[in-house]
Design a protein around this motif. Structure first.
Motif, PDB file in Angstrom:
ATOM      1  N   GLY A   1      -2.738   4.307   2.559  1.00  0.00           N
ATOM      2  CA  GLY A   1      -2.866   3.225   2.351  1.00  0.00           C
ATOM      3  C   GLY A   1      -3.991   2.990   0.967  1.00  0.00           C
ATOM      4  O   GLY A   1      -4.068   1.766   1.393  1.00  0.00           O
ATOM      5  N   ALA A   2      -3.755   3.494   0.439  1.00  0.00           N
ATOM      6  CA  ALA A   2      -4.743   3.187  -1.175  1.00  0.00           C
ATOM      7  C   ALA A   2      -3.195   1.727  -1.554  1.00  0.00           C
ATOM      8  O   ALA A   2      -2.099   2.154  -1.617  1.00  0.00           O
ATOM      9  CB  ALA A   2      -4.315   4.119  -1.764  1.00  0.00           C
ATOM     10  N   PRO A   3      -3.981   1.391  -2.570  1.00  0.00           N
ATOM     11  CA  PRO A   3      -3.688  -0.185  -2.500  1.00  0.00           C
ATOM     12  C   PRO A   3      -2.491  -0.008  -4.144  1.00  0.00           C
ATOM     13  O   PRO A   3      -2.905   1.105  -5.081  1.00  0.00           O
ATOM     14  CB  PRO A   3      -3.997  -1.114  -3.537  1.00  0.00           C
ATOM     15  N   ALA A   4      -1.352  -0.233  -3.929  1.00  0.00           N
ATOM     16  CA  ALA A   4      -0.072  -0.125  -4.923  1.00  0.00           C
ATOM     17  C   ALA A   4       0.029  -1.203  -5.669  1.00  0.00           C
ATOM     18  O   ALA A   4       0.492  -1.205  -6.399  1.00  0.00           O
ATOM     19  CB  ALA A   4       0.806   0.498  -3.991  1.00  0.00           C
ATOM     20  N   VAL A   5      -0.372  -2.221  -4.664  1.00  0.00           N
ATOM     21  CA  VAL A   5       0.239  -4.013  -5.641  1.00  0.00           C
ATOM     22  C   VAL A   5      -1.075  -4.703  -5.139  1.00  0.00           C
ATOM     23  O   VAL A   5      -1.484  -4.628  -3.985  1.00  0.00           O
ATOM     24  CB  VAL A   5       1.772  -4.643  -4.629  1.00  0.00           C
ATOM     25  N   THR A   6      -1.568  -5.309  -6.507  1.00  0.00           N
ATOM     26  CA  THR A   6      -2.720  -6.651  -5.855  1.00  0.00           C
ATOM     27  C   THR A   6      -1.833  -7.708  -5.301  1.00  0.00           C
ATOM     28  O   THR A   6      -1.065  -8.320  -6.056  1.00  0.00           O
ATOM     29  CB  THR A   6      -3.871  -7.194  -6.536  1.00  0.00           C
ATOM     30  N   VAL A   7      -2.766  -8.596  -5.194  1.00  0.00           N
ATOM     31  CA  VAL A   7      -2.456  -9.891  -4.569  1.00  0.00           C
ATOM     32  C   VAL A   7      -3.220 -11.370  -5.705  1.00  0.00           C
ATOM     33  O   VAL A   7      -4.702 -10.623  -5.820  1.00  0.00           O
ATOM     34  CB  VAL A   7      -2.019 -10.491  -3.450  1.00  0.00           C
ATOM     35  N   THR A   8      -2.994 -11.884  -6.608  1.00  0.00           N
ATOM     36  CA  THR A   8      -4.119 -12.353  -7.413  1.00  0.00           C
ATOM     37  C   THR A   8      -3.689 -13.774  -7.671  1.00  0.00           C
ATOM     38  O   THR A   8      -2.973 -14.150  -6.924  1.00  0.00           O
ATOM     39  CB  THR A   8      -3.572 -11.926  -9.538  1.00  0.00           C
TER      40      THR A   8
ATOM     41  N   ARG B   1       0.918  -1.479   0.058  1.00  0.00           N
ATOM     42  CA  ARG B   1      -0.163  -0.099  -0.148  1.00  0.00           C
ATOM     43  C   ARG B   1       0.716   1.373  -0.362  1.00  0.00           C
ATOM     44  O   ARG B   1       2.013   1.385   0.444  1.00  0.00           O
ATOM     45  CB  ARG B   1      -0.553  -0.350   1.179  1.00  0.00           C
ATOM     46  N   CYS B   2       0.640   2.586  -0.748  1.00  0.00           N
ATOM     47  CA  CYS B   2       0.753   3.593  -0.118  1.00  0.00           C
ATOM     48  C   CYS B   2       0.955   4.008   1.689  1.00  0.00           C
ATOM     49  O   CYS B   2       0.196   3.795   1.678  1.00  0.00           O
ATOM     50  CB  CYS B   2       0.193   4.609  -1.435  1.00  0.00           C
ATOM     51  N   VAL B   3       1.907   4.488   1.746  1.00  0.00           N
ATOM     52  CA  VAL B   3       1.819   5.313   2.724  1.00  0.00           C
ATOM     53  C   VAL B   3       0.596   6.018   3.152  1.00  0.00           C
ATOM     54  O   VAL B   3      -0.206   5.816   4.496  1.00  0.00           O
ATOM     55  CB  VAL B   3       2.530   5.804   3.076  1.00  0.00           C
TER      56      VAL B   3
ATOM     57  N   VAL C   1       6.585   8.462   1.236  1.00  0.00           N
ATOM     58  CA  VAL C   1       5.295  10.001   0.541  1.00  0.00           C
ATOM     59  C   VAL C   1       4.821   8.984  -0.171  1.00  0.00           C
ATOM     60  O   VAL C   1       4.492   8.381  -0.957  1.00  0.00           O
ATOM     61  CB  VAL C   1       7.181  10.212  -0.479  1.00  0.00           C
ATOM     62  N   CYS C   2       3.564   9.861  -0.494  1.00  0.00           N
ATOM     63  CA  CYS C   2       2.158   9.369  -0.886  1.00  0.00           C
ATOM     64  C   CYS C   2       2.691  10.502  -2.272  1.00  0.00           C
ATOM     65  O   CYS C   2       2.626  11.839  -2.300  1.00  0.00           O
ATOM     66  CB  CYS C   2       1.262  10.020  -0.287  1.00  0.00           C
TER      67      CYS C   2
ATOM     68  N   TYR D   1       0.804  -7.552  -8.779  1.00  0.00           N
ATOM     69  CA  TYR D   1       0.367  -6.570 -10.218  1.00  0.00           C
ATOM     70  C   TYR D   1       0.597  -5.758  -9.429  1.00  0.00           C
ATOM     71  O   TYR D   1      -0.588  -4.716  -8.523  1.00  0.00           O
ATOM     72  CB  TYR D   1      -1.613  -7.365 -10.045  1.00  0.00           C
ATOM     73  N   LEU D   2       1.237  -4.310 -10.190  1.00  0.00           N
ATOM     74  CA  LEU D   2       1.429  -3.133  -9.984  1.00  0.00           C
ATOM     75  C   LEU D   2       0.525  -2.737 -10.205  1.00  0.00           C
ATOM     76  O   LEU D   2      -0.094  -2.483 -11.528  1.00  0.00           O
ATOM     77  CB  LEU D   2       3.034  -2.557 -10.392  1.00  0.00           C
ATOM     78  N   THR D   3       0.318  -1.213  -9.433  1.00  0.00           N
ATOM     79  CA  THR D   3      -1.202  -0.365  -9.762  1.00  0.00           C
ATOM     80  C   THR D   3      -1.829   0.879  -9.298  1.00  0.00           C
ATOM     81  O   THR D   3      -1.430   1.610 -10.006  1.00  0.00           O
ATOM     82  CB  THR D   3      -2.533  -1.241  -8.880  1.00  0.00           C
ATOM     83  N   LEU D   4      -0.543   1.188  -8.982  1.00  0.00           N
ATOM     84  CA  LEU D   4      -1.055   2.339  -8.244  1.00  0.00           C
ATOM     85  C   LEU D   4      -0.070   3.300  -9.517  1.00  0.00           C
ATOM     86  O   LEU D   4       1.385   2.996  -9.780  1.00  0.00           O
ATOM     87  CB  LEU D   4       0.570   2.515  -7.031  1.00  0.00           C
ATOM     88  N   PRO D   5      -0.525   4.628 -10.259  1.00  0.00           N
ATOM     89  CA  PRO D   5      -0.514   5.476 -10.710  1.00  0.00           C
ATOM     90  C   PRO D   5       0.641   6.007 -11.267  1.00  0.00           C
ATOM     91  O   PRO D   5       1.659   5.921 -11.711  1.00  0.00           O
ATOM     92  CB  PRO D   5      -1.643   6.430 -10.931  1.00  0.00           C
TER      93      PRO D   5
END
Length: 233
Positions: free
Chosen positions: A51-58, A47-49, A175-176, A73-77
């Protein structure tokens, strides 16, 4: 979108040090990041600091039964864009050159491949993708997004290529960057592939029998990683 409720917080921690269960609101945030609903979501790998998801587990098998090899799976834009720019600068070519010339670096990359397989197997064995990990492991580097996501989820010291990729793009876990539309750190082309620590420092997960690397399954046997909004593969 169904989440596999049998994947507990304890199991996720065994899969990856930074993995946590899916929280209320995570699927919607991930859908916004990707531009589509995530498939086979069983956890958040990092997660980002904020709390937003940064990577998923699939899950290694999607709800429709399709095999899916990409565990992290990398998701944080911001990170996705930063890694895309690194790839565009030719960093994968330089990493592959180093794999061909540095035996210790290559050995560490193979250990990362086996570690990935062991972690994914904790969520279930899928014969169609046996021996197939992600990012080109163990023989070549073909997707820095997948390797960066791997490093974010498991922590430093397991996948050196992922670690160096995150360092090269200026990732700072304190850093967010969720509100940033741009502002990717500058890097010198080739710096990531050249500045690695001793390759032999790569770590393996909790002891398990190593899976032997096998050739990829026949074309069409497994789902291609979703690459609409990210380059994970």
């Amino acid at each position: 979108m169904a989440v596999n409720e049998q994947v507990t917080a304890d199991l996720l921690r065994r899969v990856a040090a930074h993995a946590t269960p899916v929280r209320d609101g995570d699927p919607a945030l991930i859908a916004k990041q990707l531009g589509r609903l995530p498939r086979g979501l069983v956890g958040v790998g990092a997660r980002c600091v904020c709390g937003a998801p940064a990577v998923t587990v699939t899950s290694p098998r999607l709800p429709d039964g399709t095999p899916f090899p990409t565990l992290f799976y990398l998701t944080l834009p911001w990170v996705v864009r930063a890694v895309s720019r690194l790839e565009a600068a030719g960093e994968m070519v330089r990493f592959n050159d180093r794999l061909a010339s540095d035996t210790e670096f290559a050995a560490a990359y193979e250990l990362a491949h086996h570690s990935y397989l062991q972690r994914r197997a904790l969520l279930g064995e899928v014969s169609e993708i046996a021996g197939v990990s992600a990012g080109g492991m163990p023989r070549r580097v073909k997707c820095l997004h997948a390797l960066a996501g791997y490093s974010l989820a498991v922590g430093a010291g397991v996948c050196l290529v992922g670690d160096m990729t995150l360092e090269a793009v200026g990732w700072d876990p304190n850093v967010c960057r969720c509100s940033e539309s741009d502002g990717v750190a500058e890097w010198e082309p080739g710096a990531a592939a050249k500045s690695a620590p001793a390759a032999g420092a790569a770590a393996e997960p909790a002891p398990m029998a190593n899976a032997a690397a096998k050739s990829a399954p026949a074309a069409g046997a497994a789902a291609e990683p979703d690459g609409e909004a990210t380059g994970n593969g």
